[in-house]
Design a protein around this motif. Structure first.
Motif, short mmCIF file in Angstrom:
data_model
loop_
_atom_site.label_atom_id
_atom_site.label_comp_id
_atom_site.label_asym_id
_atom_site.label_seq_id
_atom_site.Cartn_x
_atom_site.Cartn_y
_atom_site.Cartn_z
N GLY A 30 -0.74 -11.49 -4.18
CA GLY A 30 -0.67 -10.03 -3.84
C GLY A 30 -1.62 -9.44 -4.61
N TYR A 31 -1.68 -9.74 -5.95
CA TYR A 31 -2.84 -9.01 -6.85
C TYR A 31 -4.21 -9.40 -6.49
N PHE A 32 -4.44 -10.78 -6.07
CA PHE A 32 -5.91 -11.24 -6.03
C PHE A 32 -6.20 -10.79 -4.60
N THR A 33 -5.47 -10.72 -3.67
CA THR A 33 -5.76 -10.24 -2.35
C THR A 33 -6.28 -8.82 -2.21
N LYS A 34 -6.05 -8.21 -3.30
CA LYS A 34 -6.18 -6.58 -3.31
C LYS A 34 -7.42 -6.47 -4.19
N ILE A 158 7.37 -7.50 -7.95
CA ILE A 158 7.08 -6.16 -8.13
C ILE A 158 5.58 -5.85 -8.95
N PHE A 159 5.19 -6.78 -9.74
CA PHE A 159 4.06 -6.72 -10.41
C PHE A 159 2.71 -6.16 -9.79
N PRO A 160 2.52 -6.76 -8.62
CA PRO A 160 1.28 -6.16 -7.81
C PRO A 160 1.57 -4.84 -7.40
N LEU A 161 2.69 -4.16 -7.33
CA LEU A 161 2.78 -2.89 -7.12
C LEU A 161 2.35 -1.86 -8.47
N ILE A 162 2.30 -2.48 -9.53
CA ILE A 162 1.98 -1.86 -10.67
C ILE A 162 0.62 -1.55 -10.77
N VAL A 283 1.40 -4.73 3.69
CA VAL A 283 2.12 -3.49 4.41
C VAL A 283 2.09 -2.27 3.33
N VAL A 284 2.36 -1.37 4.14
CA VAL A 284 2.30 -0.08 3.47
C VAL A 284 3.43 0.29 2.47
N MET A 285 3.09 0.67 1.29
CA MET A 285 4.12 0.76 0.11
C MET A 285 3.93 1.93 -0.62
N SER A 286 4.98 2.55 -1.29
CA SER A 286 4.79 3.58 -2.18
C SER A 286 3.72 3.33 -3.25
N LYS A 287 3.03 4.36 -3.72
CA LYS A 287 2.15 3.99 -4.71
C LYS A 287 2.43 4.92 -6.04
#
Length: 395
Positions: A30-34, A158-162, A283-287
């Protein structure tokens, strides 16, 4: 009863390793893709970090680059030539980073490919090991074994969302070192904090401030005098490493720290700053500070705060006092990774809330079992052959 282990110790650990590996892989993907290693932004990318030419303060985060450079220098020339040939050939199974992440263009640069893969591996390993360190922290401060096992998985997901407006390979060793530091302090292993502090500060200079949050754990295990001495030693070591790194790269462009106070204040007072979204896991998530995230955080904090041990609440208060001013002054907008000193607190809030849910479910299961045991036994049914005989006799 429901929280007792039923499998042999070796089997339980095998299952735990497999589960944590899969979750860590998903999180790291999730992190590396972004972000990759910021390959698309040369001013933040890995090659300049490896060469030591990147701007300050990024150049200060030298632990993994130093290890990667050292490994490459120590490799026999024949072996290095063979590895480089594999990473540059046409068989994509030999270089999976460029296979799965086409934007990671620096992984195909012959000058940096080997070190790129080394840092990829070390960064992922740090996340994987951090999950076991998280579990150890939860087990130290939270009796529920199941919650202590599940909470690291939740935090890893959750970590990639941070990692909102930026992310770097040193964020994962930082997570590992903070968890290890809390575990060592909470279990009274104060001497081990000395080498850990030196290594962690080499990874990221802000660990100097994180050492202040360890004092409640040290004081719970040591006398006030000894706790103060240990705290002073940790600060001195972190300051010395910090000073040495800053002197070494004093000639690099940039500043010792990036000042964003006025940008951040302008961002925080703008209503639309709390309605931002982004893509995570495709997917779309709150930022960041999106109102959805704020509400979730308030709910979790409200239900779990009072259940935290006092020593841990003191740790969180110190982290807030230290980290929030630093975040507002030197962070950037809602880049939550810059609130990293609160991550251990987030872990424990998750652990406590998971424990509360499990306790509720167990209580419901026990109540249902008790209710079933109170129902009187139904009369035994007449066998079919007896009913047929009664019908033939006219009864």
């Amino acid at each position: 009863m429901f929280n007792e282990p039923v499998l042999r110790r070796g089997v339980r650990w095998m299952l735990l390793v497999v589960m944590y590996y899969v979750v860590a892989a998903a999180s790291y993907n999730g992190y590396f893709t972004k972000w990759q290693f910021r390959d698309q932004t040369p001013e933040f990318a890995l090659p300049a970090m490896l060469d030591g030419t990147i701007d300050r303060p990024f150049v200060y985060r030298q632990l993994l680059p130093m290890l990667a450079n050292g490994v490459e220098r120590a490799m026999p020339e024949k072996l290095k030539t063979k590895v480089d040939a594999l990473l540059m050939d046409d068989n994509r199974t030999h270089h999976p980073i460029t296979w799965f992440y086409p934007s990671a263009v620096d992984a195909r640069n012959p000058q940096y490919a080997l070190r790129y893969y080394l840092i990829f591996g070390m960064s992922f390993t740090a996340l994987f090991l951090a999950m076991f360190a998280m579990r150890a922290v939860c087990m130290t401060l939270q009796a529920d074994r199941t919650a202590s096992t599940l909470a690291p998985m939740a935090l890893a997901a959750i970590f990639p969302l941070i990692l909102t407006d930026g992310a770097y390979f040193y964020d994962f060793p930082e997570l590992l070192f903070m968890m290890l530091a809390v575990w060592l302090a909470a279990t009274g292993r104060a001497l081990w904090l000395i080498p850990l502090t030196a290594i962690a500060t080499l990874n990221k200079e802000s660990f100097l401030f994180f050492t202040l949050t360890l004092f409640p754990f040290l004081h719970a295990r040591l006398s006030l005098r000894r706790a103060v001495i240990v705290q002073a030693v940790l600060l001195a070591i972190a300051a010395a490493v910090n000073l040495a790194i800053k002197l070494k790269y004093a000639g690099n462009s940039g500043d010792v720290a990036q000042f964003h106070l006025f940008h951040n204040l302008d961002f925080l007072i703008h209503p639309l700053s709390y309605l931002r979204f982004e893509y995570n896991y495709g997917v779309v998530m709150s930022k960041g500070f999106n109102v959805i995230n704020v509400v979730i955080a308030v709910v979790l904090l409200r239900s779990g705060w009072s259940k935290l041990p006092l020593v841990f609440r003191r740790h969180v208060w110190i982290a807030l006092v230290v980290n929030v001013p630093l975040f507002i002054t030197f962070g950037f907008h809602d880049e939550l990774r810059n609130l990293s000193m609160l991550i251990v607190g987030l872990l424990m809030i998750l652990c406590v809330n998971i424990a509360l849910v499990l306790a509720y479910e167990r209580a419901g299961a026990i109540a249902a079992a008790d209710a079933r045991s109170d129902v009187p036994d139904a009369p035994a049914a007449t066998p079919l052959r007896d009913r047929n005989a009664m019908a033939r006799s006219g009864r």
